[in-house]
Design an enzyme around this catalytic site. Structure first.
Site, PDB file in Angstrom:
ATOM      1  N   SER A   7       0.827  -1.204   0.000  1.00  0.00           N
ATOM      2  CA  SER A   7       0.000   0.000   0.000  1.00  0.00           C
ATOM      3  C   SER A   7       0.862   1.256   0.000  1.00  0.00           C
ATOM      4  CB  SER A   7      -0.926   0.017   1.218  1.00  0.00           C
ATOM      5  OG  SER A   7      -1.482   1.295   1.338  1.00  0.00           O
ATOM      6  N   HIS A  32      -1.016  -1.232  -4.385  1.00  0.00           N
ATOM      7  CA  HIS A  32      -2.292  -0.899  -3.754  1.00  0.00           C
ATOM      8  C   HIS A  32      -2.380   0.611  -3.546  1.00  0.00           C
ATOM      9  CE1 HIS A  32      -5.844  -2.011  -1.341  1.00  0.00           C
ATOM     10  NE2 HIS A  32      -5.493  -1.048  -0.503  1.00  0.00           N
ATOM     11  N   ASP A  34      -4.733   3.716  -2.227  1.00  0.00           N
ATOM     12  CA  ASP A  34      -5.866   4.008  -1.336  1.00  0.00           C
ATOM     13  C   ASP A  34      -6.410   5.409  -1.586  1.00  0.00           C
ATOM     14  OD1 ASP A  34      -6.060   1.656   0.491  1.00  0.00           O
ATOM     15  OD2 ASP A  34      -3.972   2.191   0.894  1.00  0.00           O
ATOM     16  N   MET A  36      -9.193   8.123  -0.573  1.00  0.00           N
ATOM     17  CA  MET A  36     -10.107   8.437   0.542  1.00  0.00           C
ATOM     18  C   MET A  36     -10.698   9.822   0.357  1.00  0.00           C
ATOM     19  SD  MET A  36      -7.738   7.269   3.712  1.00  0.00           S
ATOM     20  CE  MET A  36      -6.818   5.721   3.695  1.00  0.00           C
ATOM     21  N   HIS A  65      -8.178   1.014  -4.379  1.00  0.00           N
ATOM     22  CA  HIS A  65      -9.155   0.783  -3.314  1.00  0.00           C
ATOM     23  C   HIS A  65      -9.874   2.099  -3.045  1.00  0.00           C
ATOM     24  CE1 HIS A  65      -9.510  -0.163   1.330  1.00  0.00           C
ATOM     25  NE2 HIS A  65     -10.691  -0.059   0.749  1.00  0.00           N
ATOM     26  N   MET A  67     -12.156   4.334  -1.160  1.00  0.00           N
ATOM     27  CA  MET A  67     -12.860   4.563   0.115  1.00  0.00           C
ATOM     28  C   MET A  67     -13.608   5.881  -0.036  1.00  0.00           C
ATOM     29  SD  MET A  67      -9.882   3.262   2.665  1.00  0.00           S
ATOM     30  CE  MET A  67      -8.661   3.277   1.363  1.00  0.00           C
ATOM     31  N   MET A 136     -11.503  -5.860   4.908  1.00  0.00           N
ATOM     32  CA  MET A 136     -10.747  -4.931   5.748  1.00  0.00           C
ATOM     33  C   MET A 136     -10.505  -5.605   7.102  1.00  0.00           C
ATOM     34  SD  MET A 136     -10.112  -2.368   3.899  1.00  0.00           S
ATOM     35  CE  MET A 136      -9.181  -1.534   5.179  1.00  0.00           C
ATOM     36  N   GLY A 143      -3.306   4.012   7.877  1.00  0.00           N
ATOM     37  CA  GLY A 143      -2.330   2.927   7.934  1.00  0.00           C
ATOM     38  C   GLY A 143      -1.897   2.704   9.379  1.00  0.00           C
ATOM     39  N   ASP A 174      -6.649  -6.439   3.922  1.00  0.00           N
ATOM     40  CA  ASP A 174      -6.012  -5.121   4.013  1.00  0.00           C
ATOM     41  C   ASP A 174      -6.110  -4.591   5.443  1.00  0.00           C
ATOM     42  OD1 ASP A 174      -5.099  -2.553   3.555  1.00  0.00           O
ATOM     43  OD2 ASP A 174      -6.778  -1.955   2.261  1.00  0.00           O
ATOM     44  N   GLY A 176      -3.092  -4.026   8.917  1.00  0.00           N
ATOM     45  CA  GLY A 176      -2.368  -4.738   9.977  1.00  0.00           C
ATOM     46  C   GLY A 176      -1.716  -6.024   9.520  1.00  0.00           C
TER      47      GLY A 176
HETATM   48  C1  DX5 Z   1      -6.437   1.610   5.296  1.00  0.00           C
HETATM   49  C2  DX5 Z   1      -5.933   1.293   3.925  1.00  0.00           C
HETATM   50  C3  DX5 Z   1      -4.796   0.362   3.902  1.00  0.00           C
HETATM   51  C4  DX5 Z   1      -3.571   0.822   4.644  1.00  0.00           C
HETATM   52  C5  DX5 Z   1      -3.013  -0.401   5.292  1.00  0.00           C
HETATM   53  O1  DX5 Z   1      -7.693   2.172   5.235  1.00  0.00           O
HETATM   54  O2  DX5 Z   1      -6.956   0.731   3.132  1.00  0.00           O
HETATM   55  O3  DX5 Z   1      -4.479  -0.060   2.588  1.00  0.00           O
HETATM   56  O4  DX5 Z   1      -2.594   1.423   3.851  1.00  0.00           O
HETATM   57  O5  DX5 Z   1      -1.965  -0.030   6.107  1.00  0.00           O
HETATM   58  P1  DX5 Z   1      -1.243  -1.037   7.095  1.00  0.00           P
HETATM   59  O6  DX5 Z   1      -0.705  -2.178   6.288  1.00  0.00           O
HETATM   60  O7  DX5 Z   1      -0.175  -0.176   7.708  1.00  0.00           O
HETATM   61  O8  DX5 Z   1      -2.264  -1.483   8.104  1.00  0.00           O
HETATM   62 ZN    ZN Z   2      -6.442  -0.201   1.194  1.00  0.00          ZN
END
Ligand code: DX5
Ligand code: ZN
Length: 215
Positions: A7, A32, A34, A36, A65, A67, A136, A143, A174, A176
């Site tokens: 990501s 990946h 993201d 938002m 992705h 959001m 998720m 992140g 996706d 953690g």
């Molecule tokens: C969170 C994102 C993830 C994020 C994951 O909403 O969709 O893709 O970057 O980050 P980590 O791997 O640090 O949890």
């Molecule tokens: Zn994501």
């Protein structure tokens, strides 16, 4: 062997080209991305102009992705920006069948994303249309959050649902994803691991990607 989709949310935005080139040279499968909107999730990341720049340097498919609320409004925009896989949140969309078809018609692979509190049974009537289902394992928006344990059971339930419906959807997770959670996810049946902070905070990101991919 699992697919890895690092990501870029955890990349250094001041040195995005450098980080993308590192990913090009690594064994990762997708990038990946993201997006938002500050409405569906509390955070704002970036939109189509940045995705376009990412596309210019990326040598691997962009796994975008979304959001964002009402994602059907932006299918063509993200196709034009260079998305190869476009995933939409179940919770942000009213007409899943219509939007998934629109994504396919625009020439991309499509997928539905479920928040941690959304059960996999919601997908019973759309899983056949999905190339990917993204679960998720944190609440979306940031992140570096802690992995939600229930995801392991959810992956197992989703695997059964996909098999029961004869769907070819890949299972992506996706949030953690790191050294301790990744092997358990793989054992539960995940196909694609998204990983942000674990990869980018590693002193040797390429090696970390290699290790995740070899699980
Ligand atoms: C969170 C994102 C993830 C994020 C994951 O909403 O969709 O893709 O970057 O980050 P980590 O791997 O640090 O949890
Ligand atoms: Zn994501």
């Amino acid at each position: 062997m699992k697919m890895i989709s690092p990501s870029l949310l955890s990349a250094d935005f001041g040195n995005l080209q450098r980080d993308i080139e590192m990913l090009n040279a690594s064994e990762c499968d997708w990038l990946h991305v993201d997006v938002m909107d500050g409405l569906f999730v509390p955070n704002i990341s970036f939109g189509q102009p940045i995705v376009k720049h990412i596309k210019k340097h990326a040598q691997k498919p962009l796994d975008v992705h979304l959001m964002i609320e009402d994602p059907g409004r932006y299918v063509q925009d993200f196709r034009d920006a260079g998305a190869d896989i476009l995933t939409i949140h179940y919770e942000a969309c009213r007409h899943h069948d219509r939007v998934l078809h629109a994504i396919h018609d625009a020439g991309m692979k499509c997928g539905v994303v479920l928040n941690p509190s959304s059960p996999v049974c919601l997908l019973e009537d759309i899983v056949q249309l999905c190339d990917v289902v993204l679960l998720m394992s944190v609440n979306p928006g940031f992140g570096g959050q802690k992995f939600i344990e229930n995801t392991i059971l959810k992956v197992q339930r989703l695997r059964r649902l996909i098999d029961d419906h004869g769907s070819k959807a890949l299972i992506e997770v996706d949030g953690g994803v790191q050294g301790d959670t990744a092997p358990r996810l793989v054992q539960a049946g995940v196909d694609v691991l998204v990983s942000g902070s674990y990869v980018f905070k590693s002193p040797t990101p390429e090696q970390t990607i290699h290790e995740l991919r070899s699980l």
